[in-house]
Write an enzyme that holds these catalytic residues in place. Sequence first.
Site, mmCIF file in Angstrom:
data_model
loop_
_atom_site.group_PDB
_atom_site.id
_atom_site.type_symbol
_atom_site.label_atom_id
_atom_site.label_comp_id
_atom_site.label_asym_id
_atom_site.label_seq_id
_atom_site.Cartn_x
_atom_site.Cartn_y
_atom_site.Cartn_z
ATOM 1 N N ASP A 34 -33.698 -15.924 -34.317
ATOM 2 C CA ASP A 34 -33.573 -16.239 -35.582
ATOM 3 C C ASP A 34 -31.828 -16.024 -35.860
ATOM 4 O O ASP A 34 -31.411 -14.977 -35.593
ATOM 5 C CB ASP A 34 -34.334 -15.264 -36.491
ATOM 6 C CG ASP A 34 -34.278 -15.622 -38.011
ATOM 7 O OD1 ASP A 34 -33.592 -16.679 -38.406
ATOM 8 O OD2 ASP A 34 -34.536 -14.699 -38.730
ATOM 9 N N ASP B 204 -33.133 -22.955 -38.103
ATOM 10 C CA ASP B 204 -32.609 -21.846 -37.496
ATOM 11 C C ASP B 204 -33.240 -20.766 -37.056
ATOM 12 O O ASP B 204 -32.948 -19.807 -36.298
ATOM 13 C CB ASP B 204 -31.375 -20.922 -38.549
ATOM 14 C CG ASP B 204 -32.345 -20.206 -39.556
ATOM 15 O OD1 ASP B 204 -33.526 -20.617 -40.068
ATOM 16 O OD2 ASP B 204 -31.819 -19.092 -39.808
ATOM 17 N N GLU B 205 -34.374 -21.042 -36.744
ATOM 18 C CA GLU B 205 -35.462 -20.254 -35.994
ATOM 19 C C GLU B 205 -36.461 -21.036 -35.180
ATOM 20 O O GLU B 205 -36.857 -22.206 -35.502
ATOM 21 C CB GLU B 205 -36.328 -19.846 -37.053
ATOM 22 C CG GLU B 205 -36.253 -18.302 -37.706
ATOM 23 C CD GLU B 205 -37.282 -18.105 -38.672
ATOM 24 O OE1 GLU B 205 -38.283 -17.867 -38.582
ATOM 25 O OE2 GLU B 205 -36.859 -18.437 -39.986
HETATM 26 MG MG MG Z 1 -32.223 -17.024 -39.872
#
Ligand code: MG
Length: 367
Positions: free
Chosen positions: A14, A108-109
Amino acid sequence: MPNEMPLRKIIHVDMDAFYASVEELDNPDLKGKPLAVGGSEKRGVVSAANYEARKFGVRSAMSGFQAKKNCPHLTFVKPRFERYKEISKHIRAIFFEYTDLVEPLSLDEAYLDVTVNKKGNPSATMLATEIRQRILEKTGLNASAGISINKFIAKVASDINKPNGQKTVNPEEVIPFLENLDIRKFYGVGKVTAEKMYKLGIFTGKDLKEKSIEFLADNFGKSGPYYYHVVRGIHNSEVKPHRIPKSVGAERTFNENLSSEVFMLERLEHIAQELERRLTKSKVAGKTITLKIKYSDFTLNTRSKTMPYFIADKDLILETAKDLLYQEELQNSVRLLGISLSNLNTEDKKAKKTDDKSILVQLKFDF
Ligand SMILES: [Mg+2]
């Protein structure tokens, strides 16, 4: 170690305050100052906040107005989804150097299944360190990671040493880790559910574990059995390479059919607001806006418009949806309106194939 559980090594990666960090990266003047990406003081919602802003209680999905109230010297910048997507592609390319079993949750993960990996490295902990280092070298951005035996625990763990940290929950640590976990930290337990759990005397994983599956199902419906299992370390959901949804939408069915456009526009505004909230929550933007109209005779009409850029902003969505509504000759009174956004910035057109080379080896379960 809990039984009934296939032995897997999962990493949840993350990025730290992703959108805000990208803005700081591209504009170093912003560094060290409270920063919000998204809605301004007057309208819209915050898509992301940097850690400076979080100290003042600025959170994503908060209205720009509230954010400015919490932090009067907050700087707002407009999101640049094209840029986030570009960086996200670099990050994903790094993931694929390690495994093809990559399940992105947003730009983003992602979850990575590294049980069998392309580096032949049995230590998921070492791999996570390496991946975070590679991301930093390639993009200049920090990532955090959680490492464990299933997606649920990996996801929870990635938050623990954030920012720029990682946490491994070894197989033998799983049970005590979950028992000691604050109920609010359980992935899937939001504010409302947490409140409800408190009222039932559930504050930690240990409290949760004392409740029967029937009790949890009675109180939490379908989520009940999920809670029952995850707290026992059982979460068999696989890392699915194609989980990203194709569209995000919101719709309303009305108690009374609408025939006045004024009322429809009013409803559209609420729908656009809900859609913006969902987009913010899942951190996506899209190019194609579709308006859905269901008439009182149940005939269905949809109209779409594709923008030249990604949007996730309520006002833009609403403007476009209004245009689409005006283009439609209303044939009847309306019982449902919906807006959805597709052509999302999370879509990857090239299908990634699962690596078939995974030879059955006797895995040594080092983490
Ligand atoms: Mg994040």
